[in-house]
Design a protein around this motif. Structure first.
Motif, PDB file in Angstrom:
ATOM      1  N   UNK A  73      -4.732   8.631   4.873  1.00 23.98           N
ATOM      2  CA  UNK A  73      -4.320   8.655   3.435  1.00 23.98           C
ATOM      3  C   UNK A  73      -5.009   9.945   3.180  1.00 23.98           C
ATOM      4  N   UNK A  74      -6.201  10.133   3.314  1.00 30.75           N
ATOM      5  CA  UNK A  74      -6.821  11.400   2.978  1.00 30.75           C
ATOM      6  C   UNK A  74      -6.265  12.812   3.202  1.00 30.75           C
ATOM      7  N   UNK A  75      -5.963  12.615   4.692  1.00 30.93           N
ATOM      8  CA  UNK A  75      -5.453  13.810   5.564  1.00 30.93           C
ATOM      9  C   UNK A  75      -3.916  14.190   4.683  1.00 30.93           C
ATOM     10  N   UNK A  76      -3.149  13.229   4.193  1.00 30.25           N
ATOM     11  CA  UNK A  76      -2.069  13.512   3.672  1.00 30.25           C
ATOM     12  C   UNK A  76      -2.090  13.939   2.331  1.00 30.25           C
ATOM     13  N   UNK A  77      -3.066  13.637   1.568  1.00 31.16           N
ATOM     14  CA  UNK A  77      -3.548  13.796   0.145  1.00 31.16           C
ATOM     15  C   UNK A  77      -4.093  15.370   0.197  1.00 31.16           C
ATOM     16  N   UNK A  78      -4.967  15.891   1.143  1.00 32.65           N
ATOM     17  CA  UNK A  78      -5.360  17.094   1.190  1.00 32.65           C
ATOM     18  C   UNK A  78      -4.513  18.092   1.404  1.00 32.65           C
ATOM     19  N   UNK A  87       0.766  -1.172   0.000  1.00 32.28           N
ATOM     20  CA  UNK A  87      -0.002  -0.047   0.018  1.00 32.28           C
ATOM     21  C   UNK A  87       0.853   1.269   0.206  1.00 32.28           C
ATOM     22  N   UNK A  88       1.921   1.381   0.975  1.00 36.16           N
ATOM     23  CA  UNK A  88       2.811   2.289   0.775  1.00 36.16           C
ATOM     24  C   UNK A  88       3.463   2.825  -0.433  1.00 36.16           C
ATOM     25  N   UNK A  89       3.908   1.788  -1.400  1.00 36.82           N
ATOM     26  CA  UNK A  89       4.240   1.878  -2.518  1.00 36.82           C
ATOM     27  C   UNK A  89       3.343   2.477  -3.448  1.00 36.82           C
ATOM     28  N   UNK A  90       1.986   1.924  -3.557  1.00 39.36           N
ATOM     29  CA  UNK A  90       0.905   2.451  -4.362  1.00 39.36           C
ATOM     30  C   UNK A  90       0.729   3.852  -3.825  1.00 39.36           C
ATOM     31  N   UNK A  91       0.650   4.142  -2.687  1.00 36.77           N
ATOM     32  CA  UNK A  91       0.272   5.410  -2.213  1.00 36.77           C
ATOM     33  C   UNK A  91       1.366   6.658  -2.664  1.00 36.77           C
ATOM     34  N   UNK A  92       2.583   6.173  -2.617  1.00 33.64           N
ATOM     35  CA  UNK A  92       3.826   7.145  -3.138  1.00 33.64           C
ATOM     36  C   UNK A  92       3.553   7.175  -4.656  1.00 33.64           C
ATOM     37  N   UNK A  93       3.275   6.349  -5.234  1.00 38.50           N
ATOM     38  CA  UNK A  93       3.058   6.308  -6.834  1.00 38.50           C
ATOM     39  C   UNK A  93       1.945   7.187  -7.187  1.00 38.50           C
ATOM     40  N   UNK A  94       0.883   6.887  -6.767  1.00 37.60           N
ATOM     41  CA  UNK A  94      -0.591   7.593  -7.019  1.00 37.60           C
ATOM     42  C   UNK A  94      -0.750   9.082  -6.593  1.00 37.60           C
ATOM     43  N   UNK A  95      -0.026   9.441  -5.453  1.00 37.09           N
ATOM     44  CA  UNK A  95      -0.419  10.656  -4.784  1.00 37.09           C
ATOM     45  C   UNK A  95       0.975  11.570  -4.841  1.00 37.09           C
ATOM     46  N   UNK A 118       5.788   5.850   5.140  1.00 35.34           N
ATOM     47  CA  UNK A 118       4.346   5.212   5.869  1.00 35.34           C
ATOM     48  C   UNK A 118       3.668   6.254   5.883  1.00 35.34           C
ATOM     49  N   UNK A 119       2.425   5.861   5.367  1.00 36.20           N
ATOM     50  CA  UNK A 119       1.278   6.603   5.361  1.00 36.20           C
ATOM     51  C   UNK A 119       0.236   6.465   6.526  1.00 36.20           C
TER      52      UNK A 119
END
Length: 263
Positions: free
Chosen positions: A182-187, A139-147, A153-154
């Motif tokens: 995750x949403x907090x970090x994205x926003x 998940x951390x890999x995907x989050x880094x890639x997409x966001x 660590x998210x």
């Protein structure tokens, strides 16, 4: 000048002795203005046992989810302190590491500090099962890639944000459950808020109420929604058009504190 601090602990079916000891440790390590326990769907025995804990306990009969509970706690404290922090109620991140996360806020203009179990300098004292570790790393890999947010660590349950930063992001948070981080970090990234990752000491808690499979599914869905919201806030005409067609969801701050988790 020292910054005043409010700490929120979201709790569902907590181990009361563990939670009480953790509250004491947080007071010793951080000297917060207030520790606030946001307690979901407790039985009477839990309510009674927490009466002697050195914390404000706000209990609701429904299970709101981690994100909704933290949001309610932050909203209750935002006008009274300079920095808002939360930690998982199981004490997986010890109080001295929460203090490291809080201390990073305001340093060199940092608005949001993020605890990290996966940072190379983190001190992981008991490892997760293979399934949890595999899903978490993936998940951390995907989050880094997409966001496009360069973090190890998210999802670590230790984060702190200035109250001004919270006011910037609060109206854009919708995820009531474990995906809220995750949403907090994205926003925050969409608002160009300075973010710092802080390595922590961490110990897996086997009695955790988190299901790795169902949580992974929820996180995957949220990751796509968070990417969409990040692009929308960044002015993407495509994502603004998508948002115009979506109805029926309200921001967490616009829901009643006792609302149950929405999917």
């Amino acid at each position: 000048m020292s910054q005043s601090l409010g700490v929120v602990l979201p709790a569902y079916d907590p181990a009361v002795d563990t939670l009480a000891a953790y509250v004491d440790a947080l007071h010793d390590a951080l000297a917060p203005e207030v520790v606030r326990i946001e307690l979901d769907a407790p039985d009477e025995a839990t309510r009674t046992a927490l009466e002697s804990v050195d914390a404000t306990v706000h209990a609701v009969d429904a299970r709101r989810g981690k994100g909704a509970a933290i949001t309610a706690g932050f909203e209750a404290l935002v006008d009274d302190v300079d920095v808002l922090a939360f930690a998982d109620a199981d004490g997986a991140t010890p109080a001295h590491s929460i203090a490291d996360v809080v201390d990073a806020v305001g340093d060199d203009g940092v608005t949001l500090a993020v605890g990290s179990r996966r940072h190379p300098d983190a001190d992981v004292r008991s490892h997760q099962t293979f399934a949890r570790r595999y899903l978490g790393d993936g998940f951390a890999f995907l989050a880094r890639s997409l966001l496009g947010i360069d973090l190890y660590d998210f999802q670590c349950g230790a984060k702190a944000i200035t109250t001004d930063g919270w006011r910037d992001v609060r109206a854009h948070l919708y995820e009531p459950g474990f995906a809220w981080d995750v949403e907090l970090l994205a926003v925050a990234a969409a608002h160009s808020l300075p973010i710092r990752e802080v390595p922590v000491t961490w110990e897996d808690q086997p009695e955790s109420t988190v299901s790795p499979v169902s949580t992974a599914y929820e996180l995957g869905r949220c990751l796509l929604r968070s990417r969409h919201r990040m692009k929308e806030l960044g002015g993407s005409s495509v994502h603004e058009a998508i948002a115009d067609r979506r109805t029926g969801r309200s921001a967490l701050v616009d829901r009643r504190h006792g609302d149950v988790e929405e999917q």
